[in-house]
Motif scaffolding. Structure first.
Motif, mmCIF file in Angstrom:
data_model
loop_
_atom_site.group_PDB
_atom_site.id
_atom_site.type_symbol
_atom_site.label_atom_id
_atom_site.label_comp_id
_atom_site.label_asym_id
_atom_site.label_seq_id
_atom_site.Cartn_x
_atom_site.Cartn_y
_atom_site.Cartn_z
ATOM 1 N N ALA A 1 0.840 -1.230 -0.164
ATOM 2 C CA ALA A 1 0.095 0.068 -0.084
ATOM 3 C C ALA A 1 0.861 1.262 -0.229
ATOM 4 N N LEU A 2 1.962 1.155 0.685
ATOM 5 C CA LEU A 2 2.955 2.242 0.578
ATOM 6 C C LEU A 2 3.452 2.545 -0.534
ATOM 7 N N GLU A 3 3.987 1.575 -1.129
ATOM 8 C CA GLU A 3 4.542 1.499 -2.396
ATOM 9 C C GLU A 3 3.558 1.882 -3.471
ATOM 10 N N LEU A 4 2.421 1.638 -3.526
ATOM 11 C CA LEU A 4 1.283 2.262 -4.441
ATOM 12 C C LEU A 4 1.037 3.653 -4.078
ATOM 13 N N ALA A 5 1.011 4.040 -2.890
ATOM 14 C CA ALA A 5 0.803 5.401 -2.566
ATOM 15 C C ALA A 5 1.955 6.333 -3.104
ATOM 16 N N THR A 6 3.169 6.065 -3.026
ATOM 17 C CA THR A 6 4.240 6.654 -3.418
ATOM 18 C C THR A 6 4.207 6.561 -5.120
ATOM 19 N N GLU A 7 3.743 5.513 -5.681
ATOM 20 C CA GLU A 7 3.786 5.376 -7.074
ATOM 21 C C GLU A 7 2.782 6.487 -7.641
ATOM 22 N N TYR A 8 1.519 6.515 -7.094
ATOM 23 C CA TYR A 8 0.463 7.292 -7.616
ATOM 24 C C TYR A 8 0.886 8.886 -7.218
ATOM 25 N N ALA A 9 1.321 8.874 -6.192
ATOM 26 C CA ALA A 9 1.834 10.275 -5.981
ATOM 27 C C ALA A 9 2.662 11.071 -6.766
ATOM 28 N N ASN A 10 3.347 10.091 -7.293
ATOM 29 C CA ASN A 10 4.546 10.617 -8.278
ATOM 30 C C ASN A 10 3.730 10.937 -9.425
ATOM 31 N N GLU A 11 2.880 9.809 -9.629
ATOM 32 C CA GLU A 11 2.173 9.904 -11.106
ATOM 33 C C GLU A 11 1.420 11.415 -11.000
ATOM 34 N N SER A 12 0.602 11.806 -10.008
ATOM 35 C CA SER A 12 -0.190 12.947 -9.784
ATOM 36 C C SER A 12 0.751 14.042 -9.886
ATOM 37 N N SER A 13 1.891 14.114 -9.242
ATOM 38 C CA SER A 13 2.652 15.118 -9.275
ATOM 39 C C SER A 13 3.261 15.511 -10.710
ATOM 40 N N ALA A 14 3.584 14.380 -11.446
ATOM 41 C CA ALA A 14 4.151 14.216 -12.792
ATOM 42 C C ALA A 14 2.995 14.930 -13.745
#
Length: 278
Positions: free
Chosen positions: A141-154
């Motif tokens: 869950a933490l890995e997915l949160a980091t991944e999608y937070a980076n996708e959102s900022s990108a």
């Protein structure tokens, strides 16, 4: 000399379709030039004009291609990137921009849980326990949160950087109208100098890729990539409506261009196109 070259290029750029097909006009023009005693001098001048037009068009095309990309990458990495990253690092709940991202994240987490339980059932994971499962699920869950937070900022960076690149490109086109006229003339000469078979081949290739019976699958992939690039929700209704309307509009415009312009400029190419398409 240079002024004469530019004048002739600009005249070629705004050349309009006449009553007779362009090929017939070129045939009479060829006979006239061969009978002209100054044909050698004019041929040399035309070669210089064509060479200048080609070199100027290639340089201008490279400039139009490289400059927006360079502005995009520099602004994304050194201007918008640090600001967006700073905001995203300070915000604890800025993970998803839309519901589509949440659905994809939840689906990935669910598949991971199912895979983990499957590995436990087949004995691949030794000494399983509820604490072990919770630990693995928390890590994912933490890995997915980091991944999608980076996708959102990108996605936010892409919106700002692409807007700046588009503004730069439009500004360049407005400022360099003369170079654009030369490029337009060069492209027209390049296209209309092709053989009838080459023209028909390019027409069929273009129509089959963008408006053919198999094009909806390609359009679906393109729209999904664009929506994710800008962080927009992947609405299936919007995608299906776009696929059912845009290729039809594009096909209508393309057929109108063939009927209105190409049929007058090169009727033999249109006939070759119909014969190859049957």
């Amino acid at each position: 000399m240079k002024y004469w070259n530019l004048k002739k290029i600009n005249q070629s750029a705004v050349e309009k379709t006449g009553i007779l097909p362009r090929s017939i006009n070129k045939l009479f023009e060829k006979f006239r030039k061969e009978l002209d005693p100054n044909a050698e001098v004019e041929a040399l001048e035309e070669f210089k004009v064509a060479r200048y037009q080609t070199v100027a068009s290639v340089k201008y095309l490279l400039f139009l291609f490289v400059m927006p990309i360079l502005i995009n990458q520099l602004s994304k990495n050194f201007v918008f990137g640090p600001c967006i990253n700073n905001f995203w690092n300070r915000s604890e709940y800025s993970i998803f921009l839309n519901a589509s991202q949440e659905e994809r994240a939840f689906a990935e987490l669910q598949r991971f849980e199912e895979k983990l339980h499957f590995e436990i059932l087949i004995g691949k994971v030794s000494h399983p326990s509820s604490a072990f499962v919770n630990h693995k699920m928390t890590e994912k869950a933490l890995e997915l949160a980091t991944e999608y937070a980076n996708e959102s900022s990108a996605a936010i960076k892409n919106i700002l950087a692409d807007f700046l690149s588009m503004t730069t490109l439009i500004s360049i086109l407005i400022v360099t109208r003369r170079q654009f006229s030369i490029l337009k003339s060069f492209v027209n000469e390049l296209i209309y100098s092709l053989s009838d078979t080459a023209k028909a081949f390019l027409i069929i290739l273009f129509t089959d890729i963008f408006v053919g019976f198999h094009s909806p699958h390609g359009w679906e992939v393109i729209i999904e990539v664009i929506l994710r690039h800008f962080g927009l929700a992947e609405s299936r209704d919007f995608i299906f409506i776009f696929i059912s309307t845009f290729p039809v509009i594009l096909d209508t415009i393309f057929k109108y261009w063939i009927f209105r312009y190409l049929n007058k400029i090169s009727p033999s190419a249109v006939a070759t196109y119909h014969n190859m398409n049957e």
